[in-house]
Write an enzyme that holds these catalytic residues in place. Structure first.
Site, mmCIF file in Angstrom:
data_model
loop_
_atom_site.group_PDB
_atom_site.id
_atom_site.type_symbol
_atom_site.label_atom_id
_atom_site.label_comp_id
_atom_site.label_asym_id
_atom_site.label_seq_id
_atom_site.Cartn_x
_atom_site.Cartn_y
_atom_site.Cartn_z
ATOM 1 N NE ARG A 76 -3.098 2.724 2.583
ATOM 2 C CZ ARG A 76 -3.128 3.506 3.720
ATOM 3 N NH1 ARG A 76 -2.584 3.134 4.821
ATOM 4 N NH2 ARG A 76 -3.920 4.564 3.599
ATOM 5 C CG HIS A 120 -0.922 9.028 3.249
ATOM 6 N ND1 HIS A 120 -1.310 7.434 3.642
ATOM 7 C CD2 HIS A 120 -0.637 9.244 4.473
ATOM 8 C CE1 HIS A 120 -0.839 7.208 4.965
ATOM 9 N NE2 HIS A 120 -0.670 8.503 5.482
ATOM 10 C CD GLU A 165 -4.724 7.903 9.680
ATOM 11 O OE1 GLU A 165 -4.471 8.945 10.164
ATOM 12 O OE2 GLU A 165 -4.644 6.936 10.194
ATOM 13 C CG ASN A 293 -5.281 3.584 8.784
ATOM 14 O OD1 ASN A 293 -5.259 2.454 7.915
ATOM 15 N ND2 ASN A 293 -4.596 4.807 8.390
ATOM 16 C CE1 TYR A 295 0.009 3.213 13.647
ATOM 17 C CE2 TYR A 295 -2.080 4.246 12.767
ATOM 18 C CZ TYR A 295 -0.626 3.569 12.464
ATOM 19 O OH TYR A 295 -0.019 3.668 11.121
ATOM 20 C CD GLU A 367 -1.746 4.205 8.204
ATOM 21 O OE1 GLU A 367 -1.390 4.743 9.202
ATOM 22 O OE2 GLU A 367 -1.788 4.852 7.069
#
Ligand code: FCB
Length: 461
Positions: A76, A120, A165, A293, A295, A367
């Site tokens: 990606r 991005h 995002e 994504n 985290y 991600e």
């Protein structure tokens, strides 16, 4: 116990153009908002810029060979809009198209599937000068740019992520001022939150017009807001607002053509003239997947200031993030960027998405990763055991979620390389491959070898 994955699970790594490419002034590339922002004093740690970054623009053959060695099946990466259209208009820069053609050809030759992110974060500065994402026209410009990419690369690329995002594109960039263009304008952030949704809907349609067989999705950053004061209705209320602002706005928009009602009420007249009649029919669209994504989880212990009415708390610029605090149990256990490690959260999140939006047919973890600054030792070995643990723990939870029915079809480790971590400059290392910036030397970390093993076994053993 082994945590296994479906036989067609897509194992990948992820990067983004401004974070790795460098060559910022080569081959006619136009100025992006990150070129401008990184040169604005006080905005990025150490004044770091992406001018050179990982020099991937010149070193991509080596980086592809490294991926191939790890057994990675998909890559990606993002396209820098100002390399193709330096002024954000319809004037093409063929040398930019040539670069991505070379990159894609090399991936295909290596047997690695290219997964393209169209945006991005490196917006052409010329578009920002006209209001950027606060300007509705940017959504239409984006759809044209998406069509050009589809026509140029669509013979070899079948999976497309429109934006990465959109919460960061809107709130972090236009209200909190932490990312480019560094604005602190709540009204502009609300407009950007809608225009990024609109851009996704329009771009989905322009990609599909080129080839209806394309797989198209949006990548969102999502989290679980954990109530640390259960039973406190004020905290519940604030969590509803935070969750609406961060998690539900885009997914709900795409899936149901609806934004959270409490937020619309809270934004009040800020959406007047922004959300136009018919817009939500454009925002809602059929996608083949959602990119997630993940985290870390977020924790809410109290809702401050408690005396503010709801409307004002929703207006509260999230730059204060006054409601978020880290429970003591994480003291001393944070990653280098200060984030807690909450692997169970990735399972909770994908199961929630599956439950709440059954229209999401497939998910990719686009991600997931962590910042630890481990350097090569005297023997040149990077023993990043904490990243090995993070990777194993998160993938074990993904495996459990899949077994419980969550349609997760692939995982992209963030990141292939240590790289330019936005406002943190080069101070945070997220790579499974170490980069020594002075020499551009790459060293596969222990986590990279661990990932290779996981891919080979299709399981966390
Ligand atoms: C995400 C970004 C990505 C990277 C990671 C650490 O928000 O999409 O570019 O910076 O965080």
């Amino acid at each position: 116990m082994a945590h296994s994955f479906p036989s067609d699970f897509l194992w990948g790594t992820a990067t983004a153009s401004y974070q790795i490419e460098g060559a910022a002034h080569e081959d006619g590339r136009g100025v992006s908002i990150w070129d401008t922002f990184s040169r604005t004093p006080g905005k990025v740690k150490n004044g770091d810029t992406g001018d050179v970054a990982c020099d991937h623009y010149h070193r991509f053959p080596e980086d592809i060979a490294l991926m191939k060695g790890l057994g990675v099946k998909a890559y990606r990466f993002s396209i820098a809009w100002p390399r193709l259209f330096p002024q954000g208009d319809s004037v093409r820069e063929e040398r930019g198209f040539d670069f991505y053609n070379r990159l894609i050809d090399a991936l295909v030759a290596a047997g690695i599937e290219p997964m393209v992110t169209l945006y991005h974060w490196d917006l052409p500065q010329a578009l920002e000068d006209r209001g950027g994402w606060a300007n509705r026209q940017t959504a239409y410009a984006f759809a044209d740019y998406a069509a050009a990419c589809a026509n140029a690369f669509g013979d070899r690329v079948s999976t497309w992520i429109t934006l990465n995002e959109p919460w960061c594109v809107s709130w972090l960039s236009y209200s909190m001022g932490i990312h480019a263009p560094g604005k602190k304008d709540y009204r502009a952030a609300v407009a950007a939150a809608h225009h990024t949704s609109l851009a996704h809907g329009l771009a989905t349609r322009s990609l599909k017009a080129v080839n209806p067989a394309f797989k198209v999705g949006l990548t969102v950053n999502m989290t679980n807001y954990i109530n640390e004061s259960p039973g406190d209705p004020v905290v519940d209320e604030v969590i509803d607002l935070l969750d609406g602002n961060y998690n539900r706005w885009w997914v709900g928009g795409v899936q149901n053509g609806e934004y959270p009602a409490t937020l619309l009420a809270a934004y009040g007249d800020l959406v007047d003239g922004v959300i136009l009649p018919g817009d939500m029919d454009l925002v809602r669209c059929e996608n083949e997947f959602l990119g997630v994504n993940y985290y870390r989880d977020e924790f809410v212990a109290s809702a401050r200031p408690e005396d503010l009415p709801l409307r004002d708390r929703a207006y509260m610029p999230f730059d204060q993030r006054a409601n978020l605090s880290l429970p003591e149990r994480f003291t001393g256990k944070l990653t280098d960027i200060g984030w807690p490690v909450t692997p169970h959260g990735i399972k909770d999140l994908v199961l929630r998405i599956h439950r709440e939006w059954p229209g999401v047919k497939a998910m990719y973890i686009t991600e997931n990763g962590c910042a630890y600054g481990d350097e090569p030792d005297a023997n040149g070995v990077v023993n990043d055991q904490r990243r090995v643990d993070y990777l194993r723990a998160h993938l074990s939870e993904v495996s459990k979620a899949i077994k419980q029915g969550a349609p997760v079809r692939g995982y992209f480790a963030w990141s292939l390389l240590d790289n330019y971590e936005w406002a943190e400059g080069y101070s945070q290392r997220f790579g499974i491959i170490h980069v020594e910036y002075a020499t551009q030397r790459r060293t596969i970390k222990a986590s990279g070898y661990e990932y290779r093993k996981i891919i080979a076994h299709n399981a966390v053993n």
